[in-house]
Write an enzyme that holds these catalytic residues in place. Structure first.
Site, PDB file in Angstrom:
ATOM      1  CB  ILE A  39      37.641  39.196  -2.812  1.00  0.00           C
ATOM      2  CG1 ILE A  39      36.724  38.827  -3.986  1.00  0.00           C
ATOM      3  CG2 ILE A  39      38.321  37.962  -2.240  1.00  0.00           C
ATOM      4  CD1 ILE A  39      37.464  38.335  -5.202  1.00  0.00           C
ATOM      5  CG  ASP A  40      36.118  38.043   3.142  1.00  0.00           C
ATOM      6  OD1 ASP A  40      36.642  37.072   2.545  1.00  0.00           O
ATOM      7  OD2 ASP A  40      35.058  37.948   3.791  1.00  0.00           O
ATOM      8  CB  SER A  41      41.591  38.114   4.609  1.00  0.00           C
ATOM      9  OG  SER A  41      40.778  37.893   5.746  1.00  0.00           O
ATOM     10  CB  SER A  43      36.839  35.465  -0.284  1.00  0.00           C
ATOM     11  OG  SER A  43      35.626  35.529   0.424  1.00  0.00           O
TER      12      SER A  43
END
Lengths: 79, 410
Positions: A39-41, A43
């Site tokens: 999960i990226d920032s 998200s």
């Protein structure tokens, strides 16, 4: 009435599934958002916004960056 | 076409339209003369004077994974669906990323996102806005997402010219390959603007059909009783490729993207110039750019939106520049007007017409308007002749944009 850890975990699982497509069953407390769930920032911001709707708890940006695992979020919401 | 320029061919087609969720279903519905227009059932319908629209036959959220769909504006969803079909159709196994480009635009951009996000902002505050609001509302968002997906690094562009957007994008794609900047370009247009604000705004211009008692017969290019356009939504995308690149990999070639002509009316922001001078200039330039003559053009997919002002002028321009011999089709009679998506799907139709030697019909013409002196394909499709033939797709847009894209048969 305060939510139990299980209830919060179920809610977080639902949110993460909705946002990332990761099955809710894979969202367990020890999982890391970045390393395990990919999960990226951006998200994480989506998850924080959804959590606010779901649990009525605001997660400020300065707190958000410290929430590394699912358990961290559960603790934050419980407290 | 200049001798030293690369020849550009079409090797992939994709579409999601009011007639079908892909190219095959759209084309067969088009040849069957079906209307994609439906009654609106949304709760806001009472607030606008137009009670119908050409909604997409397949909702993109039904085919895209949920996590993906929620980060995309509806216009981006349509474009990704169409681009994926076109890309799969072209079946390109290997292309240098630095020689791969994208040109996909939208007339209006992510307007439903803008309006919904503004509601969220007013009701709940900025903290509740999705972090994807900006990439959803920006009109180059679709091009960006497609470029990321296929790994296009030669350049990712989004032309914006209202209802000429899709055709202009394909023209720009042709030029990218000819200029030597790319071997393959995914190009087209998309639109998702069926929202009460847009309907109200177009109605305020008196541009939309108000035929609420008979919506499927509302879009009627060149008919004497036409009273405006019918709003549609969806996307059409093509894969353009240098002939050399396509032949080297043994690709199926559907048509040659022979050339493009651009012009501008310099007349009025929304009304067509009444002599058709700009339209004629665009078509003349398309012929010149393609090395074709009027006699080569056997089919025209006309812009013909079913508005009183533009339809007849376009036919006068066609007769003047090309002649009265081509079979002229008004496919918006069935699809409605996809605005920025129109040139995309209508280029797909023009390419298929050449490939299948079939000019689609134009439905809903009860009585041809005065002054129409070209060969309009009414009702049923008609066969195009064998041998080397060419066709033009016209697209015009508010702002006075005129674009004509020329294709030739293989």
């Amino acid at each position: 009435m305060a939510l139990t850890e299980q209830e919060i975990l179920a809610g977080i699982g639902k949110i993460i599934n909705e946002i990332t497509g990761v099955p809710a069953s894979e969202v367990s407390p020890e999982k890391s958002f970045v390393e395990d769930l990919d999960i990226d920032s951006l998200s994480m911001v989506e998850i924080a916004v959804a959590a606010q709707d779901e649990f009525g708890v605001e997660i400020p940006d300065e707190q958000l960056k410290n929430l590394k695992t699912v358990k961290d979020v559960i603790n934050f919401i419980q407290n | 076409m200049k001798k030293d320029q690369a020849r550009v061919v079409v090797t992939g087609l994709g579409a999601t339209t009011p007639l079908g969720g892909d190219v095959a279903s759209t084309w067969s519905a088009l040849l069957a003369g079906q209307s994609g227009v439906r009654n609106l059932t949304e709760d806001w319908v009472d607030s606008v004077p137009v009670k119908f629209a050409a909604l997409a036959a397949v909702d993109p959220t039904e085919v895209l994974p949920r996590p993906e769909a929620r980060r995309l504006d509806r216009a981006e969803q349509f474009a990704l669906v169409a681009a994926r079909e076109a890309w799969a159709h072209a079946a390109i196994e290997k292309v240098d990323p630095e020689r791969l480009g994208v040109v996909v635009g939208s007339g209006i951009g992510g307007i439903t996102t803008i309006l919904a996000a503004y509601d969220t902002f007013k009701e709940k505050g900025w903290q509740r806005l999705s972090p994807y609001t900006v990439p959803m509302l920006m009109p180059n968002g679709a091009a960006g997402w497609i470029g990321i997906e296929i790994g296009a690094r030669a350049g990712v562009h989004a032309t914006v010219s209202a209802c000429a957007t899709g055709a202009e994008s394909i023209g720009y794609g042709i030029e990218m390959i000819r200029s030597g900047r790319a071997d393959v370009v995914v190009a087209g247009g998309t639109e998702a603007a069926i929202h009460p604000l847009n309907i109200g705004s177009f109605a305020a211009m008196r541009a939309m059909s108000l035929r609420n008692d008979d919506p499927r017969r509302a879009s009627r290019p060149w008919d004497k009783a036409r009273d405006g356009f019918v709003l549609g939504e969806g996307s059409g995308v093509v894969v353009l490729e240098s002939e050399e690149h396509a032949l080297a990999r043994g690709a199926t070639i559907y048509a040659v993207a022979a050339g493009v002509g651009y012009s501008a009316d310099a007349h009025h922001i929304a009304q067509p110039e009444p002599t058709g001078a700009g339209v004629m200039l665009a078509m003349r330039r398309a012929l010149q750019d393609s090395g074709l003559t009027g006699g080569d053009i056997r089919h025209v997919n006309a812009h013909s939106t079913s508005t009183p002002a533009g339809d007849v002028v376009e036919t006068i321009a066609i007769k003047e520049v090309i002649g009265d011999h081509p079979l002229v089709s008004g496919t918006k009679s069935m699809t409605g007007h996809l605005l920025g998506g129109a040139g995309g799907i209508e280029s797909v139709f023009t390419i298929l017409a050449l490939h299948e030697r079939t000019a689609p019909g134009t439905i809903n013409i009860d009585e041809l308007d005065e002054g129409v002196e070209v060969d309009i394909v009414r009702d049923a499709p008609r066969a195009l002749p064998p041998g080397q033939i060419a066709a033009i797709n016209n697209s015009f847009g508010f702002g006075g944009h005129d674009v004509a894209v020329a294709f030739t048969s293989v």
